[in-house]
Design a protein around this motif. Sequence first.
Motif, PDB file in Angstrom:
ATOM      1  N   PHE A  26      42.717  40.087  25.749  1.00 55.72           N
ATOM      2  CA  PHE A  26      41.542  40.667  26.734  1.00 55.72           C
ATOM      3  C   PHE A  26      41.873  41.755  27.558  1.00 55.72           C
ATOM      4  CE2 PHE A  26      39.998  39.968  30.707  1.00 55.72           C
ATOM      5  CZ  PHE A  26      39.746  38.860  30.898  1.00 55.72           C
ATOM      6  N   GLU A  61      41.107  39.255  40.046  1.00 56.55           N
ATOM      7  CA  GLU A  61      40.209  40.088  39.971  1.00 56.55           C
ATOM      8  C   GLU A  61      40.926  41.383  40.302  1.00 56.55           C
ATOM      9  OE1 GLU A  61      41.115  38.799  43.896  1.00 56.55           O
ATOM     10  OE2 GLU A  61      40.695  38.024  41.644  1.00 56.55           O
ATOM     11  N   ASP A  65      37.095  42.620  39.671  1.00 53.82           N
ATOM     12  CA  ASP A  65      35.995  42.517  38.760  1.00 53.82           C
ATOM     13  C   ASP A  65      36.477  40.881  39.067  1.00 53.82           C
ATOM     14  OD1 ASP A  65      34.468  42.089  36.221  1.00 53.82           O
ATOM     15  OD2 ASP A  65      36.558  43.199  34.868  1.00 53.82           O
ATOM     16  N   ALA A  67      33.018  37.419  31.661  1.00 55.54           N
ATOM     17  CA  ALA A  67      33.749  38.660  30.971  1.00 55.54           C
ATOM     18  C   ALA A  67      33.354  40.107  30.076  1.00 55.54           C
ATOM     19  CB  ALA A  67      35.481  37.869  30.365  1.00 55.54           C
ATOM     20  N   GLY A  77      34.362  38.889  36.636  1.00 51.47           N
ATOM     21  CA  GLY A  77      34.547  38.434  34.716  1.00 51.47           C
ATOM     22  C   GLY A  77      36.143  38.635  34.882  1.00 51.47           C
ATOM     23  N   HIS A  78      36.985  37.957  35.385  1.00 49.57           N
ATOM     24  CA  HIS A  78      38.423  37.932  34.904  1.00 49.57           C
ATOM     25  C   HIS A  78      38.838  36.913  34.240  1.00 49.57           C
ATOM     26  CE1 HIS A  78      39.604  35.565  38.744  1.00 49.57           C
ATOM     27  NE2 HIS A  78      38.620  36.118  39.187  1.00 49.57           N
ATOM     28  N   ARG A  79      39.830  36.319  33.818  1.00 53.57           N
ATOM     29  CA  ARG A  79      40.685  35.653  32.872  1.00 53.57           C
ATOM     30  C   ARG A  79      40.622  34.091  34.033  1.00 53.57           C
ATOM     31  NH1 ARG A  79      43.981  35.554  28.898  1.00 53.57           N
ATOM     32  NH2 ARG A  79      44.883  37.505  28.798  1.00 53.57           N
TER      33      ARG A  79
END
Length: 343
Positions: free
Chosen positions: A265, A331, A220, A230, A222-224
């Motif tokens: 999150f 990710e 992903d 995200a 759009g991770h931290r």
Amino acid sequence: MTTAIITASNILCAIGRGSPQVWASARAGIARIGDSQLLDRNFDPIQMGLVPEDALGMLTPDIDRLPLPARARRMLRIATPVLQDLAIDTTAPLRLFVGLPQLAAAEAPWLRHFPNYLQMLTGVPIDATNSVVIAKGRAAALLALEAARDALRSDPSSPVIVGGIDSFLDLHLLGVLGDEGRVLGPRVMDGFIPGEGAAFLALSAEGTGVAVNGVAHVDDPGHRYGSAPARGEGLAEAMHLLRGQLQGSPPPVGVTFAGFNGESFDAKLWGVAQLRHRDFFAPAMAVEHPADKYGDAGAATGAILTALAATALGDGSRSGSAFVWAASDHESRGCALLSSTGH
């Protein structure tokens, strides 16, 4: 298609040793989280979920002489009794697929040697040549489970072990997380309690136990720590891949073992996934998030949750299928679907 069967599991974390004990403790609401001897930058004690010292294994002289960092030593001491007590036939070398913290190889060269170190400590024969280390954080053990199932398809005659190990008892790591405002404390509300643990599962192509009906992962962006938005879509995408693997009609998901660690999150990940796949879950589905009892177990998360799910299905305390998911800081998002072989 070869089905992977979980024939045995074992766990060590703050609330117990052995899968049945940890599951019983989690169901009973027993928590083992308290002030550690470590202080944050405001001189407040850091709350942690630590394994008791007398439950840890000991390092052999050969391992003790190696230039290993404190975190690696702690992880080896946690993992040793778990692997030694796993109910497996150790007459043949075991292929080990293990999830570890997400560290750069240059930063932590010891990661790739972890299977060798475990063999030296435990005496359990490990086929190091065909073993796989996946250093991807919380979801790592689910990625390891996926790789192990593929390995069973290629060679169903050779035993396979899946594991995950981690510890946050590391001064540098806690300092970095503290600077990021991620460690739960008097001044941090949206944070997590650092923990530690290890879990191992024995997989076979046949036999009695709990079936792994599907397992999948996605990366992903759009991770931290990523630069992409995200949107929380990674887990939903992994579920889509998982559902594409399913054969027949497994029972509706009666319980989800969720990889929450206390931070907000991951709530978006789960919310998007549950909404997009609402037909996948039974109306009265239970959600288990045991990290509130033992803290964030890092790269051990996926293995612990899978072992707990297998235990819950095996003893009949949870029915239907069990869905397991975990998301790493970076990710990786992984998930698996388990069901009793009685179905």
